[in-house]
Design an enzyme around this catalytic site. Structure first.
Site, PDB file in Angstrom:
ATOM      1  N   PRO A  99       0.787  -1.228   0.000  1.00  0.00           N
ATOM      2  CA  PRO A  99       0.000   0.000   0.000  1.00  0.00           C
ATOM      3  C   PRO A  99       0.825   1.286   0.000  1.00  0.00           C
ATOM      4  O   PRO A  99       1.836   1.382   0.718  1.00  0.00           O
ATOM      5  CB  PRO A  99      -0.809  -0.100   1.307  1.00  0.00           C
ATOM      6  CG  PRO A  99      -0.891  -1.559   1.589  1.00  0.00           C
ATOM      7  CD  PRO A  99       0.371  -2.152   1.054  1.00  0.00           C
ATOM      8  N   ASN A 100       0.357   2.219  -0.790  1.00  0.00           N
ATOM      9  CA  ASN A 100       0.880   3.592  -0.873  1.00  0.00           C
ATOM     10  C   ASN A 100       2.199   3.727  -1.631  1.00  0.00           C
ATOM     11  O   ASN A 100       2.661   4.846  -1.871  1.00  0.00           O
ATOM     12  CB  ASN A 100       1.019   4.223   0.531  1.00  0.00           C
ATOM     13  CG  ASN A 100      -0.310   4.318   1.250  1.00  0.00           C
ATOM     14  OD1 ASN A 100      -1.256   4.878   0.706  1.00  0.00           O
ATOM     15  ND2 ASN A 100      -0.404   3.751   2.437  1.00  0.00           N
ATOM     16  N   ARG A 122       5.293  11.139  -1.966  1.00  0.00           N
ATOM     17  CA  ARG A 122       4.944  10.841  -0.576  1.00  0.00           C
ATOM     18  C   ARG A 122       6.145  11.082   0.332  1.00  0.00           C
ATOM     19  O   ARG A 122       7.189  10.449   0.166  1.00  0.00           O
ATOM     20  CB  ARG A 122       4.535   9.371  -0.482  1.00  0.00           C
ATOM     21  CG  ARG A 122       4.342   8.847   0.921  1.00  0.00           C
ATOM     22  CD  ARG A 122       4.289   7.322   0.890  1.00  0.00           C
ATOM     23  NE  ARG A 122       3.980   6.790   2.194  1.00  0.00           N
ATOM     24  CZ  ARG A 122       4.112   5.510   2.513  1.00  0.00           C
ATOM     25  NH1 ARG A 122       4.555   4.634   1.631  1.00  0.00           N
ATOM     26  NH2 ARG A 122       3.813   5.096   3.722  1.00  0.00           N
ATOM     27  N   TYR A 160      11.113   9.014   1.995  1.00  0.00           N
ATOM     28  CA  TYR A 160      11.157   8.010   0.930  1.00  0.00           C
ATOM     29  C   TYR A 160      11.883   8.477  -0.338  1.00  0.00           C
ATOM     30  O   TYR A 160      12.054   7.696  -1.271  1.00  0.00           O
ATOM     31  CB  TYR A 160       9.727   7.567   0.577  1.00  0.00           C
ATOM     32  CG  TYR A 160       9.003   6.921   1.737  1.00  0.00           C
ATOM     33  CD1 TYR A 160       9.405   5.676   2.221  1.00  0.00           C
ATOM     34  CD2 TYR A 160       7.929   7.547   2.371  1.00  0.00           C
ATOM     35  CE1 TYR A 160       8.766   5.072   3.295  1.00  0.00           C
ATOM     36  CE2 TYR A 160       7.268   6.953   3.441  1.00  0.00           C
ATOM     37  CZ  TYR A 160       7.687   5.722   3.905  1.00  0.00           C
ATOM     38  OH  TYR A 160       7.056   5.132   4.966  1.00  0.00           O
ATOM     39  N   ASN A 187       8.265  -5.416  -0.732  1.00  0.00           N
ATOM     40  CA  ASN A 187       8.106  -4.321   0.220  1.00  0.00           C
ATOM     41  C   ASN A 187       6.618  -4.299   0.583  1.00  0.00           C
ATOM     42  O   ASN A 187       5.811  -3.715  -0.147  1.00  0.00           O
ATOM     43  CB  ASN A 187       8.542  -2.993  -0.371  1.00  0.00           C
ATOM     44  CG  ASN A 187       8.451  -1.863   0.659  1.00  0.00           C
ATOM     45  OD1 ASN A 187       7.854  -2.039   1.721  1.00  0.00           O
ATOM     46  ND2 ASN A 187       9.039  -0.726   0.339  1.00  0.00           N
ATOM     47  N   ALA A 202       2.934  -0.889   4.837  1.00  0.00           N
ATOM     48  CA  ALA A 202       2.270  -0.931   6.152  1.00  0.00           C
ATOM     49  C   ALA A 202       1.844  -2.341   6.540  1.00  0.00           C
ATOM     50  O   ALA A 202       1.798  -2.679   7.734  1.00  0.00           O
ATOM     51  CB  ALA A 202       1.064   0.004   6.143  1.00  0.00           C
ATOM     52  N   HIS A 242       3.591  -4.717   9.153  1.00  0.00           N
ATOM     53  CA  HIS A 242       3.514  -4.603  10.607  1.00  0.00           C
ATOM     54  C   HIS A 242       2.311  -5.300  11.226  1.00  0.00           C
ATOM     55  O   HIS A 242       2.178  -5.306  12.442  1.00  0.00           O
ATOM     56  CB  HIS A 242       3.534  -3.117  10.983  1.00  0.00           C
ATOM     57  CG  HIS A 242       4.627  -2.354  10.285  1.00  0.00           C
ATOM     58  ND1 HIS A 242       5.951  -2.699  10.412  1.00  0.00           N
ATOM     59  CD2 HIS A 242       4.595  -1.304   9.417  1.00  0.00           C
ATOM     60  CE1 HIS A 242       6.690  -1.875   9.675  1.00  0.00           C
ATOM     61  NE2 HIS A 242       5.887  -1.022   9.045  1.00  0.00           N
ATOM     62  N   ASP A 288       1.606 -15.897   6.316  1.00  0.00           N
ATOM     63  CA  ASP A 288       1.228 -17.277   6.007  1.00  0.00           C
ATOM     64  C   ASP A 288       1.452 -17.608   4.531  1.00  0.00           C
ATOM     65  O   ASP A 288       1.862 -18.723   4.201  1.00  0.00           O
ATOM     66  CB  ASP A 288      -0.241 -17.521   6.370  1.00  0.00           C
ATOM     67  CG  ASP A 288      -0.468 -17.598   7.866  1.00  0.00           C
ATOM     68  OD1 ASP A 288       0.529 -17.591   8.628  1.00  0.00           O
ATOM     69  OD2 ASP A 288      -1.642 -17.667   8.285  1.00  0.00           O
ATOM     70  N   GLU A 346      12.837  -9.125   2.007  1.00  0.00           N
ATOM     71  CA  GLU A 346      11.964  -8.041   2.484  1.00  0.00           C
ATOM     72  C   GLU A 346      12.739  -6.727   2.378  1.00  0.00           C
ATOM     73  O   GLU A 346      13.862  -6.627   2.869  1.00  0.00           O
ATOM     74  CB  GLU A 346      11.583  -8.331   3.948  1.00  0.00           C
ATOM     75  CG  GLU A 346      10.780  -7.235   4.627  1.00  0.00           C
ATOM     76  CD  GLU A 346      10.550  -7.546   6.112  1.00  0.00           C
ATOM     77  OE1 GLU A 346      10.865  -8.670   6.565  1.00  0.00           O
ATOM     78  OE2 GLU A 346      10.078  -6.641   6.816  1.00  0.00           O
ATOM     79  N   HIS A 362      12.618  -2.460   2.864  1.00  0.00           N
ATOM     80  CA  HIS A 362      12.014  -1.201   3.296  1.00  0.00           C
ATOM     81  C   HIS A 362      12.935  -0.072   2.863  1.00  0.00           C
ATOM     82  O   HIS A 362      14.147  -0.126   3.129  1.00  0.00           O
ATOM     83  CB  HIS A 362      11.798  -1.173   4.811  1.00  0.00           C
ATOM     84  CG  HIS A 362      10.896  -2.272   5.252  1.00  0.00           C
ATOM     85  ND1 HIS A 362       9.543  -2.236   5.014  1.00  0.00           N
ATOM     86  CD2 HIS A 362      11.152  -3.454   5.846  1.00  0.00           C
ATOM     87  CE1 HIS A 362       9.002  -3.357   5.461  1.00  0.00           C
ATOM     88  NE2 HIS A 362       9.954  -4.112   5.971  1.00  0.00           N
ATOM     89  N   SER A 382      12.900   3.016   3.959  1.00  0.00           N
ATOM     90  CA  SER A 382      13.348   3.724   5.167  1.00  0.00           C
ATOM     91  C   SER A 382      13.882   2.719   6.193  1.00  0.00           C
ATOM     92  O   SER A 382      13.591   1.524   6.121  1.00  0.00           O
ATOM     93  CB  SER A 382      12.181   4.505   5.772  1.00  0.00           C
ATOM     94  OG  SER A 382      11.160   3.619   6.220  1.00  0.00           O
ATOM     95  N   ARG A 438      12.210   4.584  13.292  1.00  0.00           N
ATOM     96  CA  ARG A 438      10.932   5.303  13.214  1.00  0.00           C
ATOM     97  C   ARG A 438      10.008   4.867  14.361  1.00  0.00           C
ATOM     98  O   ARG A 438      10.468   4.352  15.367  1.00  0.00           O
ATOM     99  CB  ARG A 438      10.335   5.073  11.823  1.00  0.00           C
ATOM    100  CG  ARG A 438      11.271   5.575  10.705  1.00  0.00           C
ATOM    101  CD  ARG A 438      10.688   5.373   9.334  1.00  0.00           C
ATOM    102  NE  ARG A 438       9.452   6.140   9.156  1.00  0.00           N
ATOM    103  CZ  ARG A 438       8.584   5.941   8.162  1.00  0.00           C
ATOM    104  NH1 ARG A 438       8.832   5.008   7.263  1.00  0.00           N
ATOM    105  NH2 ARG A 438       7.487   6.669   8.069  1.00  0.00           N
ATOM    106  N   ARG A 474       6.473   0.388  13.778  1.00  0.00           N
ATOM    107  CA  ARG A 474       7.176  -0.081  12.579  1.00  0.00           C
ATOM    108  C   ARG A 474       8.319  -1.045  12.912  1.00  0.00           C
ATOM    109  O   ARG A 474       8.997  -1.556  12.019  1.00  0.00           O
ATOM    110  CB  ARG A 474       7.731   1.101  11.780  1.00  0.00           C
ATOM    111  CG  ARG A 474       6.669   2.015  11.227  1.00  0.00           C
ATOM    112  CD  ARG A 474       7.269   3.100  10.340  1.00  0.00           C
ATOM    113  NE  ARG A 474       6.396   4.253  10.267  1.00  0.00           N
ATOM    114  CZ  ARG A 474       5.353   4.367   9.432  1.00  0.00           C
ATOM    115  NH1 ARG A 474       5.080   3.411   8.575  1.00  0.00           N
ATOM    116  NH2 ARG A 474       4.595   5.449   9.446  1.00  0.00           N
TER     117      ARG A 474
HETATM  118  C1  DQA Z   1       8.038   1.096   4.226  1.00  0.00           C
HETATM  119  C2  DQA Z   1       8.007   1.291   5.741  1.00  0.00           C
HETATM  120  C3  DQA Z   1       6.621   1.021   6.296  1.00  0.00           C
HETATM  121  O1  DQA Z   1       6.611   1.193   7.700  1.00  0.00           O
HETATM  122  C4  DQA Z   1       5.619   1.975   5.682  1.00  0.00           C
HETATM  123  O2  DQA Z   1       4.315   1.679   6.134  1.00  0.00           O
HETATM  124  C5  DQA Z   1       5.684   2.009   4.204  1.00  0.00           C
HETATM  125  C6  DQA Z   1       6.985   1.932   3.528  1.00  0.00           C
HETATM  126  C7  DQA Z   1       9.395   1.483   3.618  1.00  0.00           C
HETATM  127  O3  DQA Z   1       9.627   1.120   2.475  1.00  0.00           O
HETATM  128  O4  DQA Z   1      10.210   2.142   4.277  1.00  0.00           O
HETATM  129  O5  DQA Z   1       4.670   2.200   3.532  1.00  0.00           O
HETATM  130  O6  DQA Z   1       7.816  -0.287   3.955  1.00  0.00           O
END
Ligand code: DQA
Length: 154
Positions: free
Chosen positions: A18-19, A26, A31, A82, A85, A88, A95, A106, A108, A110, A115, A119
């Site tokens: 998401p996002n 953003r 980011y 990635n 959100a 978390h 699963d 995995e 991220h 950031s 943070r 997170r």
């Molecule tokens: C993220 C870190 C997550 O906590 C956050 O919700 C994101 C981006 C990152 O790439 O740093 O949407 O996964």
């Protein structure tokens, strides 16, 4: 070892949660200014250097990501994810990844550990071969390196 030209493996599946479609606008102080399309181009180039193709996806929907993880079981040589959100709190993604017998990295952008406390928990890390956080969007390319190395290509 690099493959010379031949695309002999299944593709790497790069899955974004998401996002992440808003990357570039953003919270650039966290980011950066790179867009997800830029990330995709860089990841494709990095994978190409190992003779690997990429399937690159993004969704704001948890179930869609679960479907893509399930698809990867038979159609991917490795997963770079990635989960944003969903990292978390998603037991469903935990699963789904548990069923994947392939390298899973995995990512991220950031450093989630610097943070907010919420997170610091990841439901994904227990299923990951490796975790990369805080390297910015370079983390995606490093994740491709990790998948390739785990496949004996690096
Ligand atoms: C993220 C870190 C997550 O906590 C956050 O919700 C994101 C981006 C990152 O790439 O740093 O949407 O996964």
């Amino acid at each position: 070892m690099r493959l010379n030209g031949g695309m002999s493996e299944l593709p790497i599946h790069v899955l974004n949660g998401p996002n992440l479609n808003t990357l570039g606008t953003r919270k650039p102080e966290i980011y950066g200014h790179t867009t997800l399309a830029d990330v995709e181009a860089d990841v494709r180039a990095r994978a190409q250097s190992y003779g690997l193709e990429v399937v690159f996806e993004q969704s704001n929907w948890e179930g869609q990501l679960v479907d893509w993880i399930q698809r990867a079981r038979t159609e991917a040589c490795g997963i770079v994810i990635n989960p944003a959100a969903l990292t978390h709190y998603s037991v469903a993604i935990h699963d789904a990844l548990e069923m994947c017998e392939m390298p899973v990295v995995e990512v991220h952008i950031s450093n989630v550990h610097r943070r907010e406390a919420f997170r610091h928990t990841s439901f994904v890390s227990p299923q990951a071969t490796a975790v990369i956080a805080g390297a910015g969007v370079l983390g995606y390319e490093l994740a491709v390196d990790v998948v390739a190395r785990n496949l004996g290509l690096g």
